[in-house]
Design a protein around this motif. Structure first.
Motif, PDB file in Angstrom:
ATOM      1  N   SER A 169     -57.267 -12.005   6.139  1.00 26.18           N
ATOM      2  CA  SER A 169     -56.931 -11.148   6.974  1.00 26.18           C
ATOM      3  C   SER A 169     -55.872 -10.429   5.276  1.00 26.18           C
ATOM      4  CB  SER A 169     -55.534 -11.590   8.424  1.00 26.18           C
ATOM      5  OG  SER A 169     -54.663 -10.472   7.907  1.00 26.18           O
ATOM      6  N   GLY A 170     -55.406  -9.508   5.505  1.00 25.46           N
ATOM      7  CA  GLY A 170     -53.979  -8.785   4.284  1.00 25.46           C
ATOM      8  C   GLY A 170     -53.334  -9.966   4.279  1.00 25.46           C
ATOM      9  N   SER A 249     -49.405  -9.580   2.211  1.00 26.56           N
ATOM     10  CA  SER A 249     -49.114 -10.886   1.639  1.00 26.56           C
ATOM     11  C   SER A 249     -47.890 -11.112   1.510  1.00 26.56           C
ATOM     12  CB  SER A 249     -50.111 -11.636   1.080  1.00 26.56           C
ATOM     13  OG  SER A 249     -51.217 -11.106   1.516  1.00 26.56           O
ATOM     14  N   LYS A 250     -46.628 -10.425   0.550  1.00 25.54           N
ATOM     15  CA  LYS A 250     -45.796 -10.191   0.552  1.00 25.54           C
ATOM     16  C   LYS A 250     -45.849 -10.982  -1.115  1.00 25.54           C
ATOM     17  CE  LYS A 250     -43.474 -10.616   5.046  1.00 25.54           C
ATOM     18  NZ  LYS A 250     -43.881  -9.023   5.096  1.00 25.54           N
ATOM     19  N   ILE A 251     -46.426 -10.526  -1.645  1.00 26.54           N
ATOM     20  CA  ILE A 251     -47.267 -10.979  -3.382  1.00 26.54           C
ATOM     21  C   ILE A 251     -47.216 -10.521  -3.823  1.00 26.54           C
ATOM     22  CG2 ILE A 251     -47.735 -13.259  -2.495  1.00 26.54           C
ATOM     23  CD1 ILE A 251     -51.079 -12.026  -3.492  1.00 26.54           C
TER      24      ILE A 251
ATOM     25  N   ASP B  44     -49.828  -6.814  19.546  1.00 23.39           N
ATOM     26  CA  ASP B  44     -50.412  -7.337  19.228  1.00 23.39           C
ATOM     27  C   ASP B  44     -51.537  -7.433  17.821  1.00 23.39           C
ATOM     28  OD1 ASP B  44     -51.709  -7.559  20.902  1.00 23.39           O
ATOM     29  OD2 ASP B  44     -51.476  -9.756  20.931  1.00 23.39           O
ATOM     30  N   LEU B  45     -52.717  -6.583  18.487  1.00 23.12           N
ATOM     31  CA  LEU B  45     -53.889  -6.820  17.489  1.00 23.12           C
ATOM     32  C   LEU B  45     -53.521  -6.159  16.551  1.00 23.12           C
ATOM     33  CD1 LEU B  45     -56.195  -7.330  20.824  1.00 23.12           C
ATOM     34  CD2 LEU B  45     -55.536  -8.995  18.646  1.00 23.12           C
ATOM     35  N   LEU B  46     -53.189  -4.418  17.114  1.00 23.42           N
ATOM     36  CA  LEU B  46     -52.702  -3.345  15.593  1.00 23.42           C
ATOM     37  C   LEU B  46     -51.623  -3.446  15.189  1.00 23.42           C
ATOM     38  CD1 LEU B  46     -53.831  -0.693  15.858  1.00 23.42           C
ATOM     39  CD2 LEU B  46     -52.019  -0.322  16.567  1.00 23.42           C
ATOM     40  N   ALA B  47     -50.693  -4.660  15.639  1.00 29.57           N
ATOM     41  CA  ALA B  47     -49.467  -5.145  14.045  1.00 29.57           C
ATOM     42  C   ALA B  47     -50.109  -5.722  13.117  1.00 29.57           C
ATOM     43  CB  ALA B  47     -49.002  -5.770  14.964  1.00 29.57           C
ATOM     44  N   GLN B  48     -51.718  -6.133  13.547  1.00 28.26           N
ATOM     45  CA  GLN B  48     -52.618  -6.981  12.171  1.00 28.26           C
ATOM     46  C   GLN B  48     -51.988  -6.797  11.214  1.00 28.26           C
ATOM     47  OE1 GLN B  48     -56.125  -8.645  13.900  1.00 28.26           O
ATOM     48  NE2 GLN B  48     -55.416  -9.509  15.173  1.00 28.26           N
ATOM     49  N   GLY B  49     -52.368  -5.173  11.293  1.00 26.05           N
ATOM     50  CA  GLY B  49     -52.364  -4.155  10.224  1.00 26.05           C
ATOM     51  C   GLY B  49     -53.778  -4.116   9.144  1.00 26.05           C
ATOM     52  N   ASN B  50     -54.885  -4.586   9.470  1.00 30.79           N
ATOM     53  CA  ASN B  50     -56.060  -4.812   9.021  1.00 30.79           C
ATOM     54  C   ASN B  50     -56.951  -3.767   9.052  1.00 30.79           C
ATOM     55  OD1 ASN B  50     -55.494  -7.364   7.562  1.00 30.79           O
ATOM     56  ND2 ASN B  50     -55.797  -8.735   9.150  1.00 30.79           N
ATOM     57  N   VAL B 137     -56.580  -1.340  19.704  1.00 33.94           N
ATOM     58  CA  VAL B 137     -56.592  -1.758  18.413  1.00 33.94           C
ATOM     59  C   VAL B 137     -56.704  -1.734  17.470  1.00 33.94           C
ATOM     60  CG1 VAL B 137     -56.639  -4.030  20.245  1.00 33.94           C
ATOM     61  CG2 VAL B 137     -58.738  -3.434  18.766  1.00 33.94           C
ATOM     62  N   THR B 138     -57.156  -0.437  17.139  1.00 38.71           N
ATOM     63  CA  THR B 138     -57.587  -0.357  15.963  1.00 38.71           C
ATOM     64  C   THR B 138     -57.834   0.964  15.508  1.00 38.71           C
ATOM     65  OG1 THR B 138     -58.601  -1.306  14.112  1.00 38.71           O
ATOM     66  CG2 THR B 138     -59.700  -0.917  15.980  1.00 38.71           C
ATOM     67  N   GLY B 139     -57.327   2.066  14.460  1.00 37.35           N
ATOM     68  CA  GLY B 139     -57.647   3.445  14.731  1.00 37.35           C
ATOM     69  C   GLY B 139     -57.976   3.783  12.936  1.00 37.35           C
ATOM     70  N   ASP B 140     -57.898   5.420  12.308  1.00 38.41           N
ATOM     71  CA  ASP B 140     -57.907   5.948  11.865  1.00 38.41           C
ATOM     72  C   ASP B 140     -57.962   7.772  12.376  1.00 38.41           C
ATOM     73  OD1 ASP B 140     -59.454   5.717   8.752  1.00 38.41           O
ATOM     74  OD2 ASP B 140     -60.939   7.498   9.362  1.00 38.41           O
ATOM     75  N   THR B 141     -57.322   7.820  10.795  1.00 39.47           N
ATOM     76  CA  THR B 141     -57.148   9.241  10.369  1.00 39.47           C
ATOM     77  C   THR B 141     -57.353  10.408   9.308  1.00 39.47           C
ATOM     78  OG1 THR B 141     -54.612   8.341  11.535  1.00 39.47           O
ATOM     79  CG2 THR B 141     -54.719  10.129  10.783  1.00 39.47           C
ATOM     80  N   LYS B 142     -57.984  11.316   9.662  1.00 39.33           N
ATOM     81  CA  LYS B 142     -58.451  12.051   8.783  1.00 39.33           C
ATOM     82  C   LYS B 142     -58.004  13.214   8.708  1.00 39.33           C
ATOM     83  CE  LYS B 142     -61.832   9.244   6.841  1.00 39.33           C
ATOM     84  NZ  LYS B 142     -61.559   8.042   7.749  1.00 39.33           N
ATOM     85  N   VAL B 143     -57.292  14.155   7.543  1.00 38.81           N
ATOM     86  CA  VAL B 143     -56.894  15.030   7.774  1.00 38.81           C
ATOM     87  C   VAL B 143     -57.658  16.517   7.139  1.00 38.81           C
ATOM     88  CG1 VAL B 143     -55.324  16.739   6.863  1.00 38.81           C
ATOM     89  CG2 VAL B 143     -54.764  14.216   7.462  1.00 38.81           C
ATOM     90  N   VAL B 144     -58.702  16.814   7.739  1.00 39.14           N
ATOM     91  CA  VAL B 144     -59.237  18.463   7.323  1.00 39.14           C
ATOM     92  C   VAL B 144     -58.546  19.498   6.525  1.00 39.14           C
ATOM     93  CG1 VAL B 144     -61.145  16.989   8.137  1.00 39.14           C
ATOM     94  CG2 VAL B 144     -59.660  19.329   9.282  1.00 39.14           C
ATOM     95  N   GLU B 145     -58.895  20.362   5.535  1.00 38.32           N
ATOM     96  CA  GLU B 145     -57.733  21.628   5.453  1.00 38.32           C
ATOM     97  C   GLU B 145     -57.669  22.876   6.615  1.00 38.32           C
ATOM     98  OE1 GLU B 145     -60.904  20.981   4.393  1.00 38.32           O
ATOM     99  OE2 GLU B 145     -61.021  20.540   1.328  1.00 38.32           O
ATOM    100  N   ARG B 146     -56.599  23.435   6.546  1.00 38.98           N
ATOM    101  CA  ARG B 146     -56.552  24.885   7.308  1.00 38.98           C
ATOM    102  C   ARG B 146     -57.895  25.336   7.857  1.00 38.98           C
ATOM    103  NH1 ARG B 146     -51.022  25.627   8.348  1.00 38.98           N
ATOM    104  NH2 ARG B 146     -50.293  24.978   5.891  1.00 38.98           N
TER     105      ARG B 146
END
Lengths: 349, 349
Positions: A169-170, A249-251, B44-50, B137-146
């Motif tokens: 984990s990160g 990881s706060k490093i 809690d799972l999304l908060a894992q931040g990975n 629990v997990t996601g992704d974001t992409k942006v495309v031009e106008r």
């Protein structure tokens, strides 16, 4: 009475185009899915033909991930949006140490998109999935009017099984841990930019797009308990990824410019394009953080894999309340490696 | 030295717009994800931040599904693209009899899209997920031009656990099985069309968009062994869904027009718009195929649930080598209920 549906002509893949009926839930959609997607992704679970796949999974924890793909151009040296959509999601699973199992694929198509291109993309996805040992088990197709999308967007999601005892984990890196990269950086981003800008360098630069689950399996087998975290430096390049990890990881992190593998032609292209290879996306590389006592073993294992031949130790973790990433430059100076705030390379993946 | 990142201003959600930097993998993206998505999907799972979530699942088979959402307009009477993206994927899991667990969400945003609208959509997704008992629990974001997308497209994928002994599938219906629908048909499609065409009927017609996993859990608890298959008649309406099932199960279907629940205002709107309610999308209804001996019990259980109050038995399965869906009309005649081949209602979901 004859069933008219039995007389439907096959899709004209060579000359045909996507139209709104292909997203309408009727026969035209069923035909598109059958002749293009089911054909190229062929597997027993997709063949269930339901709106979901049902399967058993081996015991253990699961990893789940998703990514959207909007890369432009759709076809680029070394890959296309189809192979990329498989590799990227397989890699996000592999970065948890997971053995990838199954993918889903959601297609958003623009009216008028050539069926021949869609076929090429589906073939490429199918091949990439087979090579990575995963199945595309469920999918969805939507069509939007001409001018409301840009050819094709793909979102893949994936699940995989995480081996017992592995907890990457990160937030797991600690001062003293060693940082490795699995090969040359910046190849994908430069391949896309060259192809977008129609630049011809002396050597054609290929995307590094590849599935890293095989490499990761070897790394886990050899050094599992010593591995702290893995991450693939995609959008934002290794600069963004290293900064994310420093924060999680706060490093602080210290890397050596001299140690970073960069292809000469990529370095030259970056100079020409005004890019820093540290900020340029990779699609077949990983960063590994490992306990110092296992670093040499890990390096050996990585170099023994075809996708890790040019692996290198690039730095180490340190105490740093500011969580900075600092680089000792080739000239012996030092600089902060910052995240870019804005957009350097839009639609790189 | 101060860390400049600590001084980042909060997003101006009220007046701001999506720009290309929000998809670039750098700080702006991290901020968008943190302040809009993580805030509204909090778990809690999304908060894992990975780049992936890791979790244990209860033993049993898994169901996996995905859908893309391109509905236009993004906000409609009774819902928006956010709640729809949760309901639709939860429902595809529920149709396998699965208890939905986790969703992933992939966003493709058009440059210039108002952050306030994105915030509303994320709030709506978060609320729909909590109500359905699932986590994003997990996601992704992409942006495309106008001009390269249309505001926002969302692809959600989901996994759920299928109870042991339950094996629902589109090929499981047999002659004699009874067909039920969980309520009035055509509401979603008519709500979208009215809102798109800016039509004012006497009564506002609301989308039926809803998560059906609670209703399905009651149905499985009461009649599990007798259930053959469930399917939600979305794009293409019940006409497309019934035809799909007739083909998968290699049977014919006979339905009764008189038995089909249709709201008077939906029937009127369909007449006005030249639509057949059988072809119009639903987003909170299901079709159930059940062994005849359990049909009355199932009907009772369905009617006892708030989302199944207007459930009805609408027909039965018969032997038919042509796999036709036939309807006895209100006037006593008969007609074939065919799939539409082309697009009746583009971008309905």
């Amino acid at each position: 009475m004859n069933a008219p549906r039995l007389r439907a002509r096959k899709l004209d893949i060579r000359n045909g185009h996507v139209d709104l009926s292909h997203g309408a839930g009727g026969r035209a959609m069923a035909q598109l899915i059958g002749e293009i997607f089911a054909e190229n992704f062929a597997n027993d679970l997709l063949a269930q033909g339901n709106d979901q796949a049902v399967f058993s999974v081996p015991p253990g924890r699961l990893a789940m991930t998703t990514d959207g793909y909007v890369v432009s151009p759709l076809f680029f040296p070394g890959g296309d949006i189809g192979s990329l959509a498989v590799h990227g999601t397989v890699n996000d699973l592999a970065m948890a140490g997971a053995r990838p199992l199954h993918l889903s694929a959601s297609f958003i198509l623009e009216e008028g998109f050539p069926l021949a291109d869609l076929q090429t993309i589906a073939q490429s996805m199918g091949a990439a999935a087979r090579e990575a040992g995963v199945k595309i088990v469920t999918g969805d197709t939507k069509v939007v009017e001409r001018g409301k999308a840009d050819g094709v967007f793909i979102s893949t999601a994936g699940i995989g099984v995480v081996p017992d005892g592995l907890d990457l984990s990160g937030d797991k890196a600690r001062p003293g841990d060693v940082i490795l990269v699995s090969g040359t950086i910046g190849d994908h981003g430069v391949a896309i930019m060259s192809s977008r800008e129609n630049l011809a360098f002396e050597t054609q630069i290929l995307s590094d797009s590849a599935a890293l689950n095989g490499l990761v399996a070897d790394m886990v087998a050899a050094c599992g308990p010593h591995l702290k975290l893995l991450r693939d430096p995609t959008r934002g390049g290794i600069a963004a990824t290293l900064n994310e990890i420093a924060h999680q990881s706060k490093i602080g992190l210290r890397i050596e410019e001299d140690a970073l593998p960069v292809k000469a032609e990529v370095a030259a292209a970056c100079e020409f394009l005004g890019l820093d290879p540290l900020n340029v996306a990779n699609e077949g590389k990983l960063l590994a953080f490992v306990a110092p006592e296992a670093a040499q073993d890990l390096l050996r294992v990585m170099r023994a894999h075809p996708l890790g031949k040019e692996s290198a130790i690039i730095g180490a973790c340190v105490e740093d309340p500011h969580h900075f990433v600092q680089m000792r430059t080739a000239f012996g100076g030092g600089r902060i490696v910052d995240w870019l705030s804005g957009e350097q390379l839009p639609r790189i993946c």
